[in-house]
Design an enzyme around this catalytic site. Structure first.
Site, short mmCIF file in Angstrom:
data_model
loop_
_atom_site.label_atom_id
_atom_site.label_comp_id
_atom_site.label_asym_id
_atom_site.label_seq_id
_atom_site.Cartn_x
_atom_site.Cartn_y
_atom_site.Cartn_z
N ASP A 178 11.09 4.99 -19.93
CA ASP A 178 11.49 4.83 -21.33
C ASP A 178 12.92 4.32 -21.44
O ASP A 178 13.61 4.13 -20.44
CB ASP A 178 11.30 6.15 -22.08
CG ASP A 178 12.17 7.29 -21.56
OD1 ASP A 178 13.23 7.03 -20.93
OD2 ASP A 178 11.82 8.45 -21.79
N ASN A 181 7.44 8.63 -19.22
CA ASN A 181 7.66 7.88 -17.99
C ASN A 181 6.51 8.11 -17.02
O ASN A 181 5.94 9.21 -16.98
CB ASN A 181 8.96 8.34 -17.31
CG ASN A 181 10.11 8.39 -18.28
OD1 ASN A 181 10.48 7.38 -18.85
ND2 ASN A 181 10.66 9.58 -18.48
N HIS A 213 9.21 17.99 -14.68
CA HIS A 213 10.08 16.82 -14.79
C HIS A 213 11.09 16.73 -13.65
O HIS A 213 11.38 15.64 -13.15
CB HIS A 213 10.78 16.85 -16.15
CG HIS A 213 11.54 15.62 -16.47
ND1 HIS A 213 10.96 14.38 -16.58
CD2 HIS A 213 12.87 15.42 -16.72
CE1 HIS A 213 11.87 13.48 -16.88
NE2 HIS A 213 13.04 14.09 -16.97
N HIS A 259 0.83 -1.20 0.00
CA HIS A 259 0.00 0.00 0.00
C HIS A 259 0.86 1.26 0.00
O HIS A 259 1.75 1.41 0.82
CB HIS A 259 -0.92 -0.03 1.22
CG HIS A 259 -1.82 1.14 1.34
ND1 HIS A 259 -2.77 1.45 0.39
CD2 HIS A 259 -1.92 2.09 2.29
CE1 HIS A 259 -3.42 2.54 0.77
NE2 HIS A 259 -2.91 2.94 1.91
N TYR A 314 9.07 12.15 -22.39
CA TYR A 314 8.43 12.35 -21.08
C TYR A 314 7.29 11.36 -20.84
O TYR A 314 6.35 11.64 -20.10
CB TYR A 314 7.95 13.78 -20.91
CG TYR A 314 9.05 14.79 -21.00
CD1 TYR A 314 9.89 15.04 -19.92
CD2 TYR A 314 9.28 15.50 -22.18
CE1 TYR A 314 10.92 15.96 -20.01
CE2 TYR A 314 10.31 16.43 -22.27
CZ TYR A 314 11.13 16.65 -21.18
OH TYR A 314 12.14 17.56 -21.27
#
Length: 133
Positions: free
Chosen positions: A32, A127, A103, A24, A125
């Site tokens: 990538d 990911n 980012h 949890h 981007y």
């Protein structure tokens, strides 16, 4: 006793072992091909070649067996990708809570993850970080 090997869903034993340890509110990164290496967290590298598999390939296989509470993604994803790509990600995310952040802030979350799955995805981007519910 009859035993059967896995025949569907996630077959990679390293990914199965990794997701079995997530509890949890723990997080998992799906990254990538060019994502930096983080020596402090376990990385399962399943990149085969440019574009295979993708972040969404992994997400779509995880979704039925992994209870996702929320997703993080870099806000730069929106400005760096075409509308059809953004739509594909939105479809895979479904109704899951999504937070997009700069980012640099996204990458600060990475070292706290239980693990990282590296794909061959070239999506800028693309990911994501999944938090278990």
């Amino acid at each position: 006793m009859i035993t059967r090997m896995l025949q569907s869903g996630i077959l990679n034993p390293h990914i199965l072992q990794l997701i079995a340890r997530i509890r949890h509110t723990n997080t998992l990164v799906i990254a990538d091909w060019a994502f930096p290496f983080w020596p402090q967290i376990e990385t399962v590298d399943i990149s085969l070649t440019h574009g295979i598999p993708t972040v969404l390939d992994v997400l779509d296989l995880l979704t039925p067996v992994f209870k996702i509470g929320r997703i993080w993604q870099a806000e730069e994803f929106l400005a760096s990708n075409r509308e059809d790509c953004v739509d594909r990600f939105a479809k895979s995310f479904g109704d899951l809570p999504l937070t997009r952040e700069p980012h640099v802030d996204f990458k600060k979350r990475v070292p706290h993850a239980i693990g990282l799955i590296r794909t061959g995805d070239p999506t800028p981007y693309g990911n994501i970080i999944l938090e278990s519910a």
